[in-house]
Design an enzyme around this catalytic site. Structure first.
Site, mmCIF file in Angstrom:
data_model
loop_
_atom_site.group_PDB
_atom_site.id
_atom_site.type_symbol
_atom_site.label_atom_id
_atom_site.label_comp_id
_atom_site.label_asym_id
_atom_site.label_seq_id
_atom_site.Cartn_x
_atom_site.Cartn_y
_atom_site.Cartn_z
ATOM 1 N N HIS A 99 0.806 -1.404 -0.187
ATOM 2 C CA HIS A 99 0.083 -0.774 0.111
ATOM 3 C C HIS A 99 0.947 1.181 -0.087
ATOM 4 C CE1 HIS A 99 1.097 -0.831 3.862
ATOM 5 N NE2 HIS A 99 1.032 0.381 4.330
ATOM 6 N N HIS A 101 1.345 5.334 1.285
ATOM 7 C CA HIS A 101 0.534 6.389 2.120
ATOM 8 C C HIS A 101 0.081 7.600 1.518
ATOM 9 C CE1 HIS A 101 0.127 4.106 5.854
ATOM 10 N NE2 HIS A 101 1.346 3.636 5.260
HETATM 11 P P1 5GP Z 1 2.347 0.799 7.165
HETATM 12 O O1 5GP Z 1 3.397 0.796 8.187
HETATM 13 O O2 5GP Z 1 2.509 -0.768 6.956
HETATM 14 O O3 5GP Z 1 3.304 1.264 6.767
HETATM 15 O O4 5GP Z 1 1.122 1.215 7.538
HETATM 16 C C1 5GP Z 1 -0.031 0.470 7.837
HETATM 17 C C2 5GP Z 1 -1.395 1.226 7.897
HETATM 18 O O5 5GP Z 1 -2.414 1.014 7.459
HETATM 19 C C3 5GP Z 1 -1.370 2.442 9.321
HETATM 20 O O6 5GP Z 1 -0.898 4.221 9.024
HETATM 21 C C4 5GP Z 1 -2.850 1.600 10.514
HETATM 22 O O7 5GP Z 1 -3.544 3.066 10.323
HETATM 23 C C5 5GP Z 1 -3.420 1.385 8.893
HETATM 24 N N1 5GP Z 1 -4.045 0.122 9.177
HETATM 25 C C6 5GP Z 1 -3.757 -0.530 9.778
HETATM 26 N N2 5GP Z 1 -5.305 -1.370 10.615
HETATM 27 C C7 5GP Z 1 -5.980 -0.769 9.206
HETATM 28 C C8 5GP Z 1 -7.605 -1.235 9.547
HETATM 29 O O8 5GP Z 1 -7.717 -2.123 10.077
HETATM 30 N N3 5GP Z 1 -8.262 -0.201 8.613
HETATM 31 C C9 5GP Z 1 -7.525 0.718 8.699
HETATM 32 N N4 5GP Z 1 -8.630 1.138 7.561
HETATM 33 N N5 5GP Z 1 -6.309 0.825 8.583
HETATM 34 C C10 5GP Z 1 -5.713 0.510 9.082
#
Ligand code: 5GP
Ligand code: ZN
Length: 142
Positions: A99, A101
């Site tokens: 993903h 951001h």
């Molecule tokens: P990463 O740290 O992997 O780049 O980002 C993961 C993101 O996923 C985090 O910013 C966190 O807030 C978001 N996230 C984690 N679990 C969920 C969820 O169940 N629903 C949504 N909408 N976002 C999530």
């Protein structure tokens, strides 16, 4: 049922607040909302990270990110926008489903990425570049 949170979101098994989707991509609100309007653009087909991503899915995420970024700008008029994408726990990845951001930014919002520059001599750049060029040639020859 998948153990992957984002696969479950794509499947509708976990609720999410969606902003855009097509056959390859789902864009939805990040639950943490570092700033209002913080969106995640995820692939629908599970890929753990960038390395596992199919080129067509990468292109689809890029196109969707462009459209959603324009919409965030129109809707929130942020002073800036950070595009952030982590691969591996060491890089800060916490959900192991690819993903991107899109984070609207404003001055003094507290979002920080430490950037410890080392400014090595050019010879080091040449050595690193040669290693990457060689790996590229090998990978492209495969
Ligand atoms: P990463 O740290 O992997 O780049 O980002 C993961 C993101 O996923 C985090 O910013 C966190 O807030 C978001 N996230 C984690 N679990 C969920 C969820 O169940 N629903 C949504 N909408 N976002 C999530
Ligand atoms: Zn997944």
């Amino acid at each position: 049922m998948s153990a992957c949170t984002f696969c479950r979101i794509v499947a509708g098994e976990i609720p999410s607040t969606r902003v855009y989707e097509n056959d390859r991509v789902l864009a939805f609100m990040d639950i943490g909302q570092v700033n209002p309007g913080h969106v995640l653009v995820a692939v629908k087909r599970h890929a753990e990270n960038l390395y596992a991503l199919a080129a067509d899915d990468a292109a689809a995420v890029a196109r969707a990110s462009l459209a959603v970024a324009q919409a965030i700008r129109a809707a929130f008029a942020p002073a800036g926008l950070s595009v952030y994408q982590a691969n591996g726990a060491a890089a800060g990845q916490t959900v192991f489903h690819y993903h991107v951001h899109l984070v609207p930014r404003r001055e003094g919002d507290g979002m920080e990425l430490a950037w410890p520059v080392q400014n090595p001599p050019r010879a080091a750049l040449e050595t690193h570049a040669a290693a990457i060029r060689s790996a590229l040639a090998q990978l492209q020859g495969e």
